[in-house]
Design an enzyme around this catalytic site. Structure first.
Site, short mmCIF file in Angstrom:
data_model
loop_
_atom_site.label_atom_id
_atom_site.label_comp_id
_atom_site.label_asym_id
_atom_site.label_seq_id
_atom_site.Cartn_x
_atom_site.Cartn_y
_atom_site.Cartn_z
CB THR A 211 -0.99 -0.04 1.18
OG1 THR A 211 -1.90 1.05 1.07
CG2 THR A 211 -0.31 0.06 2.54
CG ASN A 212 -0.56 4.61 -1.32
OD1 ASN A 212 -1.19 5.42 -0.66
ND2 ASN A 212 -1.12 3.89 -2.28
CG HIS A 213 3.39 6.79 3.51
ND1 HIS A 213 3.33 6.04 4.66
CD2 HIS A 213 4.67 6.72 3.07
CE1 HIS A 213 4.53 5.55 4.91
NE2 HIS A 213 5.36 5.93 3.96
#
Ligand code: CTP
Length: 400
Positions: A211-213
């Site tokens: 995933t990402n931030h």
């Protein structure tokens, strides 16, 4: 601070219920949001909380009697009613709802309601059986038909100890209902706008994801701004830690593929799509069915490309993208407008601490299909949302 409640004159009517104490919290939240709050309490309400509690928060006189010779508002409920941007009754008892339905005016609150042309929002709180009673249902229906906004009640544990429908909607959610009611006739009324938010999660195995931030805050603020300007707001969201915004239609997804399917479905008949989500460009080529066990070897995960949602979902609606860049902001974002033939792109520099992931503010550059560059100052994400919606409103007006 220019939230939807800033400088709004709110009359908060409080009736006698065990939930009356929550109205103190609501008054506090309204004041913090910049609203001017005048509280009117029925006699029943004063049996549960004191007028002093409200006065301490609003710093304004609290109305408890229709004819109080010492009151600033004595015989002036009509003036108060005229000044209001909205009248909110929270909590509203079964008795108050019945009086409103009939149009009775026998206490300071109902007298004010009958004298106002401001929108009315009623948040019922009562025992589940009282709520379910046909008389209550008919009265609420009557109010709805008259254009009164009804918030809740919510399901949960009631004062009687029983579980059912009857709880007052939480004050934080009532703020959303109030903003939405204030904006019902806004400049996007009748429109449908689909917003995507959050960072997609691509499973590696049953316990791990890539995933990402992205915090989802920008997309959620946008969906609230859409709602507060009178449009139907549909929020297609990847998992975030954020609560569902009230009166926004929320579609939960996890992966880029699921988001693509949901966006395709929801955008049908919509006026605009705003892709604020951080969609994974790559996902594990195949997710392991069982948890991958640790071994002495290195592990390589093969990645497959995902579909570019914004690029592939096309139709008779505006397409707005986001570009999170760490270098060459305007050049990279301009390239995306052209490549994906977008109507507008919202570019931000993710290395800037005011605009980073999880921040409540954002500093963005808007680039439209004519490649005109508009640098906005540092704003809250809600305000950024409104600037984007200003552009969408104008583009929609031109294409009608
Ligand atoms: N987007 C999308 N589907 C994807 C990837 C991105 O719809 N699979 C959308 C994003 O929601 C955003 C816009 O495309 O509105 C730009 O996303 P971004 O990641 O900045 O751009 P990419 O086109 O993926 O290019 P790059 O990652 O190389 O910067």
């Amino acid at each position: 601070m220019a939230g939807p409640l800033a400088d709004k004159h709110v009359i908060l009517g409080v009736t006698g219920s065990i939930a009356s104490y929550k109205a103190v919290d609501l008054a506090s939240k309204l004041v913090q949001a910049g609203a001017l709050v005048d509280v009117i309490m029925t006699y029943g309400a004063t049996q549960f909380v004191t007028p002093l509690a409200f006065r301490s928060i609003t710093h304004r006189e609290v109305v408890t009697e229709t004819y109080d010779v010492n009151s600033e508002f004595a015989n002036e409920h009509v003036a108060l009613a005229r000044r209001a941007d909205i009248v909110v009754i929270a909590p509203a008892t079964v008795n108050c709802i019945a009086k409103l339905a009939v149009g009775l005016a026998d206490d300071p609150l109902t007298t004010t309601v009958i004298a106002t042309s401001a929108p009315l929002l009623v948040a019922p709180a009562m025992d589940a059986d009282m709520y379910a009673h046909p008389a209550t249902q008919e009265n609420l229906e009557k109010l709805r038909r008259r254009g009164v906004a009804i918030a809740g009640p919510a399901p949960g544990r009631l004062a009687s100890g029983l579980v059912g429908m009857g709880r007052l909607v939480e004050p934080i959610d009532l703020l959303g209902h109030i903003s939405a009611t204030l904006g019902r006739k806004g400049d996007l009324a009748g429109r449908t706008i689909v917003v995507s938010a959050g960072g997609t999660q691509e499973p590696i195995d049953p316990v791990r994801v890539i995933t990402n931030h992205s915090s989802g805050k920008m997309g959620y603020a946008l969906a609230e701004a859409v709602r507060d300007r009178g449009a139907r707001a549909v929020l297609v969201t990847a998992p975030t830690g954020l609560p569902n915004p009230p009166l926004v239609e929320v579609v939960n997804v996890q992966t880029a593929d699921q988001m693509a399917q949901a966006v395709k479905r929801e955008v049908y008949g919509a006026d605009a799509l705003i892709m604020a989500a951080a969609v994974a460009d790559y996902r594990p080529a195949s997710a392991a069915e069982q948890k991958i066990k640790k071994s002495d070897d290195e592990l390589t995960i093969e990645l497959a490309k995902t579909t570019d949602i914004l690029d592939t979902v096309r139709g008779n609606f505006l397409r707005v993208g986001f570009a999170a860049e760490s270098e060459n902001l305007v050049a990279n974002a301009t390239d995306k407008v052209i490549r994906k033939s977008l109507d507008l792109i919202v570019a931000n520099d993710i290395t800037d601490s005011d605009s980073g992931f999880g921040s409540d503010t954002n500093k963005v550059v808007l680039i439209d299909r004519e490649l005109k560059v508009d640098e906005l100052p540092l704003l809250t994400k809600y305000e950024v949302g409104n600037r984007i919606l200003d552009r969408i409103r104008d583009l929609l007006a031109n294409s009608d």
